[in-house]
Write an enzyme that holds these catalytic residues in place. Structure first.
Site, PDB file in Angstrom:
ATOM      1  N   TYR A  58       0.826  -1.219   0.000  1.00  0.00           N
ATOM      2  CA  TYR A  58       0.000   0.000   0.000  1.00  0.00           C
ATOM      3  C   TYR A  58       0.858   1.266   0.000  1.00  0.00           C
ATOM      4  O   TYR A  58       0.416   2.326  -0.421  1.00  0.00           O
ATOM      5  CB  TYR A  58      -0.940   0.040   1.214  1.00  0.00           C
ATOM      6  CG  TYR A  58      -2.054  -0.990   1.188  1.00  0.00           C
ATOM      7  CD1 TYR A  58      -2.257  -1.808   0.078  1.00  0.00           C
ATOM      8  CD2 TYR A  58      -2.902  -1.146   2.279  1.00  0.00           C
ATOM      9  CE1 TYR A  58      -3.273  -2.760   0.064  1.00  0.00           C
ATOM     10  CE2 TYR A  58      -3.920  -2.085   2.267  1.00  0.00           C
ATOM     11  CZ  TYR A  58      -4.096  -2.884   1.159  1.00  0.00           C
ATOM     12  OH  TYR A  58      -5.100  -3.824   1.147  1.00  0.00           O
ATOM     13  N   LYS A  94       3.209 -15.291   2.479  1.00  0.00           N
ATOM     14  CA  LYS A  94       3.127 -16.040   1.217  1.00  0.00           C
ATOM     15  C   LYS A  94       4.570 -16.369   0.838  1.00  0.00           C
ATOM     16  O   LYS A  94       5.067 -15.993  -0.233  1.00  0.00           O
ATOM     17  CB  LYS A  94       2.410 -15.163   0.177  1.00  0.00           C
ATOM     18  CG  LYS A  94       2.048 -15.856  -1.102  1.00  0.00           C
ATOM     19  CD  LYS A  94       0.901 -16.837  -0.956  1.00  0.00           C
ATOM     20  CE  LYS A  94       0.663 -17.559  -2.278  1.00  0.00           C
ATOM     21  NZ  LYS A  94      -0.175 -18.747  -2.155  1.00  0.00           N
ATOM     22  N   ASP A 104      -3.346 -17.875   1.805  1.00  0.00           N
ATOM     23  CA  ASP A 104      -4.521 -18.526   1.201  1.00  0.00           C
ATOM     24  C   ASP A 104      -5.094 -19.577   2.151  1.00  0.00           C
ATOM     25  O   ASP A 104      -6.310 -19.697   2.324  1.00  0.00           O
ATOM     26  CB  ASP A 104      -4.191 -19.120  -0.180  1.00  0.00           C
ATOM     27  CG  ASP A 104      -2.815 -19.765  -0.240  1.00  0.00           C
ATOM     28  OD1 ASP A 104      -2.042 -19.623   0.730  1.00  0.00           O
ATOM     29  OD2 ASP A 104      -2.504 -20.421  -1.255  1.00  0.00           O
ATOM     30  N   ASP A 144      -5.454  -6.454   5.990  1.00  0.00           N
ATOM     31  CA  ASP A 144      -6.651  -5.718   5.598  1.00  0.00           C
ATOM     32  C   ASP A 144      -7.760  -6.711   5.254  1.00  0.00           C
ATOM     33  O   ASP A 144      -8.904  -6.612   5.725  1.00  0.00           O
ATOM     34  CB  ASP A 144      -6.278  -4.860   4.364  1.00  0.00           C
ATOM     35  CG  ASP A 144      -7.366  -3.877   3.995  1.00  0.00           C
ATOM     36  OD1 ASP A 144      -8.351  -3.773   4.742  1.00  0.00           O
ATOM     37  OD2 ASP A 144      -7.234  -3.218   2.943  1.00  0.00           O
ATOM     38  N   ASP A 193     -11.117  -8.138   7.876  1.00  0.00           N
ATOM     39  CA  ASP A 193     -12.527  -8.005   7.488  1.00  0.00           C
ATOM     40  C   ASP A 193     -13.219  -9.368   7.482  1.00  0.00           C
ATOM     41  O   ASP A 193     -14.362  -9.490   7.925  1.00  0.00           O
ATOM     42  CB  ASP A 193     -12.645  -7.367   6.099  1.00  0.00           C
ATOM     43  CG  ASP A 193     -12.751  -5.850   6.194  1.00  0.00           C
ATOM     44  OD1 ASP A 193     -12.393  -5.310   7.264  1.00  0.00           O
ATOM     45  OD2 ASP A 193     -13.178  -5.216   5.221  1.00  0.00           O
TER      46      ASP A 193
END
Ligand code: NAD
Length: 355
Positions: free
Chosen positions: A142, A189, A221, A245, A249
Site C-alpha cells: 500500500y 506467502k 490462502d 486488511d 474483514d
C-alpha cells in the site's frame, strides 16, 4: 494511576457511543482508584464545520501529547461531496500517520449468546470465536512505489518491508499474545514472495525472545480458508498490511455483528488510538439506538494495551459479556422477538456490572 485521554467523538453516532465509553472509564476510575482526565477534540466533519479542515495541527498536537486517544467515528452525507483532502476520513489517516501508529489490533470476538448472528455453522463456531488480528499498518504494497506506464499499458506496486518494520510489528503481536493465550500464527506467502521469506525469518528470530509464546507460520490462502473452517485454532494472527486488511474483514464478518467489534492502533510507545471498527452510521445518529459496545470494548483495550490495566480491562469485558448473557440487546444484535434497549440504557447496564 493518572492518565490524560484525548476524546474525539467525531460525527453521526460518534458522540452517542463515545459518551457511554467515557462513562465506563469514569466508573473504572472510581472503582479502582484511578484518575482519568478527558480532553474533547474535534475531527472529521465536526472539525470541517468548525475550522474548515478535517484535522487541525493543534488537534493533532493535543492527541500526540495525550496518554491515549479514544475515537468514535467520522464522516456522513453532509460532507460526501467535498474534495479529497477535505473529506472527514482524512482525519483518520492524518491521526494514524501523525501519531506513528504502525500496528493495528483487530479482535474478532464472538459471544456464545450471539452465535446465531454468525454466518458460520454452530459446530464450526464451537465455544465461540476469539481471534486477534495484528496488522502492519504503514508498510508493504500500500505504501510502496506506484507506477503507471505513460501509455497505461502496465502498472506496478512495489511491496517492500525492512527488517525493522517486521521486527516491531512482530513484537507487538508477541506482546499481545502474552496477554491472551500465548499463541502467534504468522501469515505470509513465503512460497512466492521475497518479502514474505524475510518476514518469516525475522518473525522467527523475534520469537526467540518469547519462549513462552508458541509460533507457527501459515500461507495467507490457507489462513483465509482456516478462518472459516476452524477459527478456534487461532489466538493471535500477525501479518503484513494487505493480507491483514483482507483477513481482518473476514474475521470480523464471521462474528456477525459490526456494532460489537473494537480496534486499536499502536505505535512505538504505550500511547495508541482506540476506536470501533464501524463507521458513523448516519442513518441512526441521534436516535439513542446505536450499539455502544464496540466503543466500550475499545476503551477496555486502551486500559489493557496503553495503561497495562489488565484487571480493569477484563472487568469491563466481563461486564459486557454478563449483559449479553442476561439477554440485553441493542436492535442490531437482537433477533426477532427479543426486547431491545437503547444506547444509554446499554451503557448503564454495562456500567452497573463492572466489578
Ligand atoms: P457504518 O459502519 O457507519 O454503517 C453500516 C451499517 O451498520 C449501517 O446500517 C449502520 O446503521 C450500522 N451500524 C454501524 N455501527 C452501528 C452501531 N454501533 N450500532 C448499530 N448499528 C450500527 O458504514 P457506512 O454506512 O458505510 O458509512 C457511514 C459513514 O461512516 C461514511 O461517511 C463512512 O465514510 C464513515 N466511516 C467511518 C469510519 C471511521 O470513522 N473509522 C469507518 C467506516 C465508515
Amino acid at each position: 494511576m493518572k492518565k490524560h485521554i484525548a476524546v474525539i467523538p467525531g460525527d453521526g453516532i460518534g458522540p452517542d457511543i463515545i459518551a457511554e465509553a467515557v462513562n465506563v472509564l469514569e466508573r473504572v476510575a472510581t472503582l479502582y482508584g484511578h484518575e482519568f482526565s478527558f480532553e474533547y477534540l474535534l475531527a472529521g466533519g465536526a472539525s470541517i464545520d468548525e475550522y474548515g479542515v478535517p484535522l487541525t495541527d493543534e488537534t493533532l498536537e493535543k492527541a500526540r501529547s495525550a496518554d491515549s486517544v479514544l475515537l468514535g467515528a467520522v464522516g456522513g452525507p453532509k460532507w460526501d461531496g467535498m474534495e479529497g483532502k477535505l473529506r472527514p476520513e482524512k482525519a483518520l489517516l492524518a491521526l494514524r500517520s501523525g501519531l506513528g501508529l504502525f500496528c493495528n489490533l483487530r479482535p474478532a470476538l464472538m459471544y456464545k449468546a450471539l452465535k446465531d448472528a454468525s454466518p458460520l455453522k454452530s459446530e464450526i463456531i464451537g465455544d465461540g470465536i476469539d481471534v486477534m488480528i495484528v496488522r502492519e499498518l504503514t508498510g508493504g504494497i500500500y505504501f510502496g512505489e506506484k507506477t503507471l506506464a505513460v501509455d497505461s499499458s502496465w502498472a506496478s506496486d512495489l511491496m517492500k518491508y525492512s527488517v525493522e518494520e517486521i521486527e516491531r510489528i512482530a513484537r507487538k503481536a508477541f506482546d499481545a499474545a502474552r496477554k491472551r493465550r500465548c499463541k502467534v500464527t504468522s501469515v505470509d506467502k513465503a512460497n512466492v514472495l521475497e518479502t514474505s521469506r524475510l518476514w518469516r525469518k525475522v518473525v522467527s528470530e523475534v520469537a526467540k525472545d518469547y519462549p513462552d509464546v508458541e509460533l507457527n507460520h501459515m500461507y495467507v490462502d490457507n489462513a483465509a480458508m482456516q478462518l472459516v473452517r476452524n477459527p478456534g485454532q487461532f489466538d493471535v494472527i500477525v501479518t503484513e498490511n494487505m493480507f491483514g486488511d483482507i483477513l481482518s474483514d473476514e474475521a470480523s464478518m464471521i462474528t456477525g455483528s459490526i456494532g460489537m467489534l473494537s480496534s486499536a492502533s499502536l505505535g512505538n510507545g504505550k500511547s495508541g488510538m482506540y476506536e470501533p471498527i464501524h463507521g458513523s452510521a448516519p442513518d441512526i445518529a441521534g436516535k439513542d439506538i446505536a450499539n455502544p459496545i464496540a466503543t466500550i470494548l475499545s476503551a477496555a483495550s486502551m486500559l489493557r494495551y496503553s495503561f497495562d490495566l489488565d484487571r480493569e480491562a477484563k472487568a469491563v469485558e466481563d461486564a459486557v459479556e454478563a449483559v449479553i448473557d442476561e439477554g440485553w440487546r441493542t436492535f442490531d444484535i437482537a433477533s426477532k422477538d427479543e426486547r431491545t434497549v437503547g444506547t444509554k440504557e446499554m451503557g448503564a447496564l454495562i456500567r452497573e456490572r463492572i466489578k
